[in-house]
Design a protein around this motif. Structure first.
Motif, PDB file in Angstrom:
ATOM      1  N   ARG A 137      -4.868   5.476   5.621  1.00  0.00           N
ATOM      2  CA  ARG A 137      -4.819   5.044   4.219  1.00  0.00           C
ATOM      3  C   ARG A 137      -4.366   3.601   4.133  1.00  0.00           C
ATOM      4  NH1 ARG A 137       0.243   3.333   4.497  1.00  0.00           N
ATOM      5  NH2 ARG A 137       1.912   4.853   4.515  1.00  0.00           N
ATOM      6  N   ALA A 172      -2.275   1.466   1.305  1.00  0.00           N
ATOM      7  CA  ALA A 172      -1.447   1.852   0.164  1.00  0.00           C
ATOM      8  C   ALA A 172      -0.777   0.649  -0.488  1.00  0.00           C
ATOM      9  CB  ALA A 172      -0.394   2.853   0.645  1.00  0.00           C
ATOM     10  N   PRO A 173      -1.567  -0.238  -1.049  1.00  0.00           N
ATOM     11  CA  PRO A 173      -0.965  -1.448  -1.615  1.00  0.00           C
ATOM     12  C   PRO A 173      -0.192  -1.178  -2.909  1.00  0.00           C
ATOM     13  CG  PRO A 173      -3.282  -1.377  -2.175  1.00  0.00           C
ATOM     14  CD  PRO A 173      -3.026  -0.202  -1.266  1.00  0.00           C
ATOM     15  N   SER A 174       0.811  -2.019  -3.143  1.00  0.00           N
ATOM     16  CA  SER A 174       1.506  -2.002  -4.430  1.00  0.00           C
ATOM     17  C   SER A 174       0.837  -3.062  -5.302  1.00  0.00           C
ATOM     18  CB  SER A 174       2.975  -2.354  -4.235  1.00  0.00           C
ATOM     19  OG  SER A 174       3.539  -1.484  -3.276  1.00  0.00           O
ATOM     20  N   GLU A 180       0.217   2.258  -4.905  1.00  0.00           N
ATOM     21  CA  GLU A 180       1.631   2.618  -4.989  1.00  0.00           C
ATOM     22  C   GLU A 180       2.289   1.868  -6.144  1.00  0.00           C
ATOM     23  OE1 GLU A 180       3.304   2.673  -0.945  1.00  0.00           O
ATOM     24  OE2 GLU A 180       2.239   4.582  -0.788  1.00  0.00           O
ATOM     25  N   TYR A 237       9.634   4.122  -3.136  1.00  0.00           N
ATOM     26  CA  TYR A 237       8.615   4.026  -2.085  1.00  0.00           C
ATOM     27  C   TYR A 237       8.968   4.949  -0.922  1.00  0.00           C
ATOM     28  CZ  TYR A 237       6.533   2.438   2.214  1.00  0.00           C
ATOM     29  OH  TYR A 237       5.913   2.433   3.429  1.00  0.00           O
ATOM     30  N   HIS A 254       5.803   7.715  -0.610  1.00  0.00           N
ATOM     31  CA  HIS A 254       4.734   7.525   0.387  1.00  0.00           C
ATOM     32  C   HIS A 254       4.728   8.680   1.381  1.00  0.00           C
ATOM     33  CE1 HIS A 254       7.581   5.948   3.458  1.00  0.00           C
ATOM     34  NE2 HIS A 254       6.589   6.115   4.302  1.00  0.00           N
ATOM     35  N   MET A 290      -0.576   2.700   9.354  1.00  0.00           N
ATOM     36  CA  MET A 290      -0.515   1.321   9.872  1.00  0.00           C
ATOM     37  C   MET A 290       0.132   0.454   8.814  1.00  0.00           C
ATOM     38  SD  MET A 290      -4.133   0.808  11.694  1.00  0.00           S
ATOM     39  CE  MET A 290      -4.892   2.136  12.590  1.00  0.00           C
ATOM     40  N   ARG A 291       1.101  -0.328   9.231  1.00  0.00           N
ATOM     41  CA  ARG A 291       1.766  -1.238   8.296  1.00  0.00           C
ATOM     42  C   ARG A 291       2.571  -2.253   9.090  1.00  0.00           C
ATOM     43  NH1 ARG A 291       5.224   3.748   5.840  1.00  0.00           N
ATOM     44  NH2 ARG A 291       6.187   4.324   7.804  1.00  0.00           N
ATOM     45  N   PHE A 341       8.782  -2.377   8.023  1.00  0.00           N
ATOM     46  CA  PHE A 341       9.118  -0.969   7.764  1.00  0.00           C
ATOM     47  C   PHE A 341       9.831  -0.295   8.945  1.00  0.00           C
ATOM     48  CE2 PHE A 341       5.738  -2.048   4.853  1.00  0.00           C
ATOM     49  CZ  PHE A 341       6.257  -1.589   3.659  1.00  0.00           C
TER      50      PHE A 341
HETATM   51  N1  GLU Z   1       3.176   0.059  -0.874  1.00  0.00           N
HETATM   52  C1  GLU Z   1       3.616  -0.461   0.399  1.00  0.00           C
HETATM   53  C2  GLU Z   1       3.350  -1.944   0.448  1.00  0.00           C
HETATM   54  O1  GLU Z   1       2.522  -2.427  -0.290  1.00  0.00           O
HETATM   55  C3  GLU Z   1       2.842   0.251   1.485  1.00  0.00           C
HETATM   56  C4  GLU Z   1       3.526   0.356   2.779  1.00  0.00           C
HETATM   57  C5  GLU Z   1       2.882   1.461   3.612  1.00  0.00           C
HETATM   58  O2  GLU Z   1       1.740   1.252   4.026  1.00  0.00           O
HETATM   59  O3  GLU Z   1       3.491   2.490   3.810  1.00  0.00           O
HETATM   60  O4  GLU Z   1       3.981  -2.640   1.188  1.00  0.00           O
END
Ligand code: GLU
Length: 478
Positions: A9, A11-13, A45, A190, A194, A207-208, A212
């Motif tokens: 996935r 998952a942008p904010s 997100e 978050y 998540h 993946m990020r 994190f």
């Molecule tokens: N919403 C988080 C961000 O934009 C996503 C981090 C993730 O991929 O878990 O940084």
């Protein structure tokens, strides 16, 4: 071993525009899903309402669409886990919160903001980090939705885990605190949301960025509390500026991804460039189509050290992709950046112009620049001349003029239908080869035809201008 179905996935904010780092994360997750015939999910997100920037979701979608990073589930298309906007999934987070409450692992914050402030001041005075868990109440009230709900971290310990890129990682107990699961505004944090979504959506690979890693013990303790196995983690290396030392800054290209589109980079070139920003195929290859990338991409070849953002490389990659385009594709793209019809009309008659232009640019926006600088005017407008510029080294104007006369005579002998690059070149080179230096003819011919001392090959210009116009320009200079 049983094969798992890969689910990744992005998952942008929605807190602003998409930049290079974000879109690279999306690309890697997408490539990994595609390579494994898996599923790629886009999840928004949007639980931090204070940081939300209006229009960001549309912008994220437009950026991904431009690059062809398409999702199997997500906004606009839905899917079996809809909604893909966290703000529309609040009941689900509550359901998971209730599971933790029932296990005695979540409790409502009993303190007022002032009281928490006092704890914080005390810790500061004692020069100690403020840890909420040290003020954990003895007994928990019933949660009424009005107070933040906190996680009762079951065990304060160090965590070790395996990261698919960085290998064995660990983070100490200092990362663990009774962090907030659901805020007093009803939105989850978050840290909690998540995890719930990754579980519900069956995400197998997360993946990020490196930021994190330090919170990973928090995530792992939630998985433990829920009795659910965490997904695989693949941490991506940071993207550094062109000097390879500092983190990416504005000057190195840390801008809105759509600006690259507006400047006229090809999406497939951008994908190629982004893919190499932290990954390599293990050999010397650097130019890939998207399909090739899907085949060769592998998490095991994602690098550890910072990837260097080098805009010259992007230009080079873009040029390589331009070379692969058909005339029709060249025309379609180049026309978007030509404001005047004269040049378009000419291109429609003389296809060779497409090649001339495309060889001299690294992105479509350069066409506009060439036109603004007048570098293409001479194709449809007679150039202005000055005597000084006609001079070649210390050769006299008389000799130059003689040479041009010879050229005119020779070119006149060519029939209109034979007035093509090969013949023009032949005829002119026969004269040029007999001179002390070829430049004594080729420079004035180039200058007479284009009014420039640097231009595309003068033989091609002559063909495009046609016999009449070529002879007339040469004559005029004499
Ligand atoms: N919403 C988080 C961000 O934009 C996503 C981090 C993730 O991929 O878990 O940084």
């Amino acid at each position: 071993m049983q094969e798992i179905k890969v689910v990744t996935r992005f998952a942008p904010s929605p807190t602003g525009f998409m930049h290079v780092g974000g879109i690279r994360t999306a690309l890697y997750a997408w490539l990994w899903a595609k390579k494994n015939n898996g599923t790629f999910i886009l999840r928004i997100e949007d639980t931090d309402k204070k940081r939300e920037v209006a229009g960001s979701i549309k912008h994220i979608i437009e950026s991904l669409n431009w690059l062809g990073i398409n999702w199997d589930e997500g906004p606009n298309i839905g899917g079996s886990h809809a909604s893909y906007l966290q703000s529309e999934r609040l009941d689900l987070y509550k359901k998971y919160a209730q599971i933790l409450i029932d296990k005695g692992l979540a409790y409502p914050d009993p303190y007022t903001e002032e009281e928490v402030g006092i704890f914080r001041d005390q810790a500061e005075l004692a020069k100690k980090p403020f840890l909420y868990r040290e003020h954990r109440p003895e007994t928990f009230n019933v949660w009424d939705d009005m107070k933040p709900l906190r996680f009762k971290t079951p065990e304060i310990k160090s965590y070790k885990w395996n990261d698919l890129v960085y290998g064995d990682l660990s983070a100490g107990p200092e990362a663990l605190d009774d962090f907030i699961l659901i805020k007093s505004d009803g939105y989850p944090t978050y840290n909690f949301a998540h995890i719930v979504d990754d579980i519900e959506m069956g995400v197998t690979h997360v993946m990020r960025g490196q930021e994190f890693i330090s919170s990973t013990p928090k995530f792992l303790s939630i998985y433990e509390a829920l009795g659910i196995k965490p997904p695989f983690y693949a941490t991506l290396p940071p993207i550094m500026g062109a000097d390879g030392k500092k983190k990416l800054g504005k000057r190195d290209g840390a801008k809105d991804v759509l600006e690259y589109r507006n400047e006229g980079y090809l999406p497939e070139a951008m994908i190629n460039f982004l893919a190499l920003l932290g990954w390599n195929p293990g050999d010397e290859r650097e130019i890939f189509t998207v399909d090739e990338l899907i085949k060769v991409f592998n998490i095991s070849r994602i690098g550890h050290s910072g990837a260097q953002m080098n805009l010259e490389k992007l230009d080079w990659i873009n040029k390589e992709h331009i070379k692969k385009l058909s005339n029709e594709e060249l025309k379609e793209n180049i026309f978007k950046y030509i404001p005047n019809n004269e040049l378009k009309d000419l291109i429609n008659i003389k296809n060779q112009l497409l090649e001339i232009i495309s060889k001299r640019i690294s992105k479509w926006g350069d066409v506009k620049e060439m036109i603004e600088k007048g570098e293409l005017d001479f194709f449809y407008k007679e150039p202005k001349f000055s005597k000084e510029k006609l001079i070649y080294k210390n050769v006299s104007l008389e000799i130059i003029s003689n040479n041009l006369k010879q050229a005119i005579n020779a070119l006149e002998s060519l029939k209109e239908k034979d007035f093509i690059v090969e013949n023009i070149k032949n005829v002119l080179m026969q004269i040029a080869n007999n001179l002390d230096s070829r430049g004594e003819l080729l420079h004035p011919v180039r200058y007479a035809l284009s009014g420039l001392d640097k231009s595309p090959d003068p033989f091609i210009i002559a063909e495009i201008l046609g016999k009449n116009e070529t002879l007339s320009r040469l004559q005029k200079v004499i």
